[in-house]
Scaffold this motif. Structure first.
Motif, PDB file in Angstrom:
ATOM      1  N   ALA A  99      28.980 -12.286  46.694  1.00  0.00           N
ATOM      2  CA  ALA A  99      29.441 -13.899  47.043  1.00  0.00           C
ATOM      3  C   ALA A  99      30.592 -14.153  47.682  1.00  0.00           C
ATOM      4  CB  ALA A  99      29.426 -14.763  45.592  1.00  0.00           C
ATOM      5  N   ASN A 100      31.727 -13.224  47.479  1.00  0.00           N
ATOM      6  CA  ASN A 100      32.757 -13.546  48.330  1.00  0.00           C
ATOM      7  C   ASN A 100      32.807 -13.014  49.653  1.00  0.00           C
ATOM      8  OD1 ASN A 100      35.461 -11.744  49.500  1.00  0.00           O
ATOM      9  ND2 ASN A 100      36.169 -13.610  47.831  1.00  0.00           N
ATOM     10  N   GLU A 101      31.898 -12.193  49.936  1.00  0.00           N
ATOM     11  CA  GLU A 101      31.756 -11.845  51.511  1.00  0.00           C
ATOM     12  C   GLU A 101      30.779 -13.195  52.137  1.00  0.00           C
ATOM     13  OE1 GLU A 101      29.559  -8.054  51.486  1.00  0.00           O
ATOM     14  OE2 GLU A 101      31.446  -7.007  50.938  1.00  0.00           O
ATOM     15  N   ALA A 102      29.803 -13.728  51.340  1.00  0.00           N
ATOM     16  CA  ALA A 102      28.962 -14.665  51.999  1.00  0.00           C
ATOM     17  C   ALA A 102      29.766 -15.896  52.202  1.00  0.00           C
ATOM     18  CB  ALA A 102      27.745 -14.994  51.076  1.00  0.00           C
ATOM     19  N   MET A 121      35.527 -21.409  47.198  1.00  0.00           N
ATOM     20  CA  MET A 121      34.654 -20.340  46.524  1.00  0.00           C
ATOM     21  C   MET A 121      35.160 -18.802  46.805  1.00  0.00           C
ATOM     22  SD  MET A 121      32.861 -22.124  44.410  1.00  0.00           S
ATOM     23  CE  MET A 121      32.233 -20.523  43.744  1.00  0.00           C
ATOM     24  N   GLN A 122      35.607 -18.536  47.950  1.00  0.00           N
ATOM     25  CA  GLN A 122      36.219 -17.469  48.363  1.00  0.00           C
ATOM     26  C   GLN A 122      37.203 -16.890  47.324  1.00  0.00           C
ATOM     27  OE1 GLN A 122      37.257 -16.798  52.395  1.00  0.00           O
ATOM     28  NE2 GLN A 122      37.037 -14.658  52.422  1.00  0.00           N
ATOM     29  N   GLY A 123      38.162 -17.828  47.215  1.00  0.00           N
ATOM     30  CA  GLY A 123      39.254 -17.754  46.265  1.00  0.00           C
ATOM     31  C   GLY A 123      38.879 -17.565  44.876  1.00  0.00           C
ATOM     32  N   ILE A 124      37.910 -18.312  44.480  1.00  0.00           N
ATOM     33  CA  ILE A 124      37.346 -18.135  43.180  1.00  0.00           C
ATOM     34  C   ILE A 124      36.532 -16.923  43.032  1.00  0.00           C
ATOM     35  CG2 ILE A 124      35.608 -18.989  41.609  1.00  0.00           C
ATOM     36  CD1 ILE A 124      37.802 -20.734  41.841  1.00  0.00           C
ATOM     37  N   THR A 125      35.923 -16.407  43.741  1.00  0.00           N
ATOM     38  CA  THR A 125      35.225 -14.940  43.669  1.00  0.00           C
ATOM     39  C   THR A 125      35.984 -13.814  43.781  1.00  0.00           C
ATOM     40  OG1 THR A 125      34.650 -15.365  46.071  1.00  0.00           O
ATOM     41  CG2 THR A 125      32.924 -15.701  44.304  1.00  0.00           C
ATOM     42  N   ALA A 126      37.293 -14.053  44.393  1.00  0.00           N
ATOM     43  CA  ALA A 126      38.169 -13.174  44.755  1.00  0.00           C
ATOM     44  C   ALA A 126      38.999 -12.893  43.405  1.00  0.00           C
ATOM     45  CB  ALA A 126      39.299 -13.481  45.779  1.00  0.00           C
ATOM     46  N   GLY A 127      39.233 -13.904  42.671  1.00  0.00           N
ATOM     47  CA  GLY A 127      39.819 -14.096  41.195  1.00  0.00           C
ATOM     48  C   GLY A 127      38.989 -13.354  40.296  1.00  0.00           C
ATOM     49  N   GLU A 128      37.692 -13.507  40.353  1.00  0.00           N
ATOM     50  CA  GLU A 128      36.390 -12.776  39.577  1.00  0.00           C
ATOM     51  C   GLU A 128      36.642 -11.451  39.859  1.00  0.00           C
ATOM     52  OE1 GLU A 128      32.873 -15.065  39.976  1.00  0.00           O
ATOM     53  OE2 GLU A 128      33.666 -16.786  39.166  1.00  0.00           O
TER      54      GLU A 128
END
Length: 234
Positions: A99-102, A121-128
């Motif tokens: 998802a981060n890549e997308a 959302m890129q920041g959110i998924t990086a945190g995940e």
């Protein structure tokens, strides 16, 4: 002065003024054409810009929706057979990475609102994924854009900081939200998080915040929650 004379004078003055205007227009014809062309060009450019922005936002929103499909794809046990047309992942971390890549592709391609949401959302998924450095980088970028999304990014980044024992950085972000609340994250929400953060090591500070919240919001859910948290500290 007779009326026919006055009428003749007015007619003569009008004729003179008209003649002068025609002569001026003839002398400045090329300039008038140039100015008219420039004005038309500006209008055409503005219309084109609006159309392009709309088209870009439509494309970005579709790309963002596709990225969200990846983000919301099911996590299944290892060895689960693949199903045609259905994304699935064997771990939350693998899903977050995809998802981060997308989201990153959407954010890099579009500067529209959907592009900014993708950056968030890129920041959110990086945190995940546990990638604190990139989570901080992307969320700070969104914070810089301001508005509702900026405060959401502050709130998310504060959570990342808390998970990584950077409490003072989290406190600073909650205070920023409290100073400039938005529709997405208001002061009461930030204050609840502040009280939660203080409750373990500085319960007196937590009590002060919760007492004020309970007083200011006694007729809604925030006030009730603040009262419950206050009772738990006592």
């Amino acid at each position: 002065m007779r009326s026919d004379v006055r009428h003749q004078l007015k007619t003569d003055r009008f004729a003179e003024a008209t003649t002068e205007t025609v002569h001026w227009a003839a002398e400045h014809r090329s300039r008038l054409i140039l100015y008219g062309s420039l004005a038309l060009a500006v209008i055409v450019l503005a219309i084109t810009f609006i159309a392009v922005r709309r088209s870009q936002e439509q494309q970005a929103s579709v790309a963002l929706a596709n990225a969200f499909e990846t983000y919301q794809a099911p996590v299944v046990p290892a060895g689960t057979p693949a199903q045609p047309g259905l994304q699935m992942f064997f771990s939350s971390k693998d899903r977050a990475k995809a998802a981060n890549e997308a989201f990153g592709k959407v954010a890099d391609k579009y500067s529209t609102q959907s592009g900014k949401t993708a950056r968030y959302m890129q920041g959110i998924t990086a945190g995940e994924m546990g990638d604190v450095a990139n989570a901080e980088k992307e969320l700070k970028d969104v914070i810089g854009s301001g508005g509702d999304l900026g405060n959401l990014a502050r709130y998310a980044l504060a959570s990342v900081y808390r998970q990584n024992n950077r409490e003072q950085d989290a406190i600073a972000l909650y205070n920023e939200i409290g100073a400039k609340p938005s529709r997405s994250v208001g002061k009461p929400m930030a204050d609840l998080e502040l009280a939660s953060l203080y409750s373990a090591k500085q319960p007196d500070k937590a009590k002060v915040i919760l007492q004020q919240l309970a007083k200011d919001n006694k007729d809604d859910a925030i006030g009730q929650l603040a009262a419950e948290k206050l009772a738990a500290i006592k």
